[in-house]
Design an enzyme around this catalytic site. Sequence first.
Site, mmCIF file in Angstrom:
data_model
loop_
_atom_site.group_PDB
_atom_site.id
_atom_site.type_symbol
_atom_site.label_atom_id
_atom_site.label_comp_id
_atom_site.label_asym_id
_atom_site.label_seq_id
_atom_site.Cartn_x
_atom_site.Cartn_y
_atom_site.Cartn_z
ATOM 1 N N ASP A 200 0.862 -1.173 0.000
ATOM 2 C CA ASP A 200 0.000 0.000 0.000
ATOM 3 C C ASP A 200 0.906 1.233 0.000
ATOM 4 O O ASP A 200 2.115 1.123 0.259
ATOM 5 C CB ASP A 200 -0.894 -0.037 1.239
ATOM 6 N N ASP B 169 -0.226 4.864 1.334
ATOM 7 C CA ASP B 169 -0.449 5.752 2.473
ATOM 8 C C ASP B 169 -0.187 5.046 3.797
ATOM 9 O O ASP B 169 -0.752 3.983 4.076
ATOM 10 C CB ASP B 169 -1.883 6.279 2.444
ATOM 11 N N ARG C 151 -18.435 12.158 9.274
ATOM 12 C CA ARG C 151 -17.918 11.157 8.334
ATOM 13 C C ARG C 151 -17.891 11.724 6.910
ATOM 14 O O ARG C 151 -16.910 11.588 6.169
ATOM 15 C CB ARG C 151 -18.814 9.909 8.386
ATOM 16 N N THR D 49 -2.650 0.794 -4.443
ATOM 17 C CA THR D 49 -3.101 1.888 -3.583
ATOM 18 C C THR D 49 -4.467 2.396 -4.025
ATOM 19 O O THR D 49 -4.825 2.317 -5.206
ATOM 20 C CB THR D 49 -2.094 3.048 -3.604
ATOM 21 N N SER E 263 -5.176 5.557 -3.753
ATOM 22 C CA SER E 263 -4.966 6.937 -4.177
ATOM 23 C C SER E 263 -4.968 7.043 -5.700
ATOM 24 O O SER E 263 -4.651 6.081 -6.401
ATOM 25 C CB SER E 263 -3.635 7.468 -3.628
ATOM 26 N N ASP F 263 -1.294 -0.810 6.143
ATOM 27 C CA ASP F 263 -1.558 -0.291 7.490
ATOM 28 C C ASP F 263 -3.021 -0.422 7.896
ATOM 29 O O ASP F 263 -3.355 -0.265 9.067
ATOM 30 C CB ASP F 263 -1.188 1.201 7.548
ATOM 31 N N GLN G 79 -7.846 -8.495 16.165
ATOM 32 C CA GLN G 79 -7.836 -8.431 14.704
ATOM 33 C C GLN G 79 -6.418 -8.585 14.162
ATOM 34 O O GLN G 79 -6.191 -9.249 13.138
ATOM 35 C CB GLN G 79 -8.431 -7.106 14.230
#
Length: 599
Positions: free
Chosen positions: A78, A80, A227, A275, A277, A369, A471
């Site tokens: 990934d 970010d 949100r 990604t 993005s 992440d 998790q």
Amino acid sequence: MCILQVSLVMSSVTAGSFSTELQSEVLSLPSSAWNRSSELLNKMGDLTVAKTYKRETKNRVFVNRSLHLEKIRFFGMDMDYTLAVYKSPQYESLAFRLVVERLICIGYPEAIRDFEYDPSFSVRGLWFDTRYGNLLKVDPYGNLLVCVHGFSFLESSDVRNFYPNKFVQLDEGRIFVLNTLFNLPETYLLSCLVDYFTNSKEYSNEPTGVNCDDLYMSYKSIFQDCRDAFDWVHLEGDLKKITVENLEMYVQKDGRLPIMLDRIREHEKKTFLLTNSDYTYTKQIMSYLLDGNNRSWETYFDFIVVDAKKPNFFSEGTILRTIDKETGAQKIGTFIGLMQEGHVYSGGSCDVFSELIGAKGKDVLYIGDHIFGDILKSKKIRGWRTFLVIPELAQELYVWTNKKTLYNRLQNLYALLSDMFKNLDSTSLCMPDISSVREAIREVTLEMDLSFGMLGSLFRSGSRQTFFASQVMRYADIYAVSFLNLLHYPFSYLFKSPSMLMPHESTVEHDAADSAAEFGELVLRAGLGVKTVEEEGTGDQANGTARTSIAKNRDYHVPHLRAETPRRVTHHHDEDDSDDDGCGDGLLRNKCRTAEVQS
């Protein structure tokens, strides 16, 4: 020799003849596992002082499930917070300010502009209850560890007013899990808004919201506004624009990144960037991190996919298109050719992408992440191996090592609590006063939590693990502060998971052995059907004639009357321990196991 066979042999031997009988039976097996392990361990000398070598704490990669780097063919990443690590708290403060301005633009009070982001408050993995406006820190089963309404940390009696059993289910229609690093400023802003509306004189409180004259605002509507504002700032607002205009202020540049990417490919592994993005932003960030020495950032990757739309990428996905690198626009049509180095692709799905690059699933190590979008879905749906990047782990390890005395004190208090009941059984009528010990446990737990921040550790509250920790353990094969920690390991390394002990194993010492007779029939039952190789042989010879004569008088034939004790290792406790790469998944692996038993 399989461990199950050893344990069954052990259970069938009485305490008086344990060492002699067990050793003779184990040595009789063709695998000679006992000889091999004894020879290797004897070279180590006194095993009571043997210690596993560990790298420096800051450089370590931690293991939930064994993973052999040698078997990884594709390293996916990934961008970010994985390759591009944003500086904290600068980046979170920027996002916080922009969202506050957005909320004011859509009608929220000007007074909320006075709020400033507080990095000591937020922690990942909290649940926001949109019905009551509470931030919840929960354990893996939904039991409440901490409950915060606005800036008020609720006492147990107040918590029970909302949650009578101090328990809440993970209902997606009601609970929002603030799992990502991007959620940190959102977590704090939600508390700011709830506290503002709850305590402002012009608003009156209701259980699920606030009133102001003929206006009613539910906590769910406040959450949805917040949100939507964060989504707007990330997708349409100035967050990315300000970030790329001030890269040194908001993005960490690490000279080890190009070295790591080159080393992966030097070992004949493939690298890919995956990604969410868009291409323009990805190009600006990655150019800052990797461009130099007359080399473009794109040359560090074999495949590049932007606008991936994770986690949807791991299920149905979207149309796979190519990107015009001059304009940044998508080209029309669905891409169906061979993916090439130097090209940039948009969207797609895991199925299509894996087929085009020749990946099978467990030969992919994906590094990210986002516990849900990167790790959980790639592991649960597609079976990729997973590496979770947890930047907060640096602080967690610092506090863990420097405040270990608090944890030890907590364990001593639990031991004291146990000691107060040690001479009592079901006939006892007296009740020991444990109130002072319980209060001391609460005080130490609070002191431990505050060492991490207002809402405590990312992974625990006192001795209890958090939902986020569960998790991580369930879906992340390995995890570390940074994926650059792989620089400290060879590409042939076997990341070995520690033994996962249940309470009856972790709390019972091995030297506290009792005889089989003390446990009664239950302990003996396990060994009734187990025979050594020699016993099987003599039994077959003794009963062969009888079985043959009986079989002749029958009109049917049973191929196998009972299971045959394995004569060699037929399974592996950790998948990556296997050296038999010729045995693939499914039916092929079963055929290989059958061949081993019959050989």
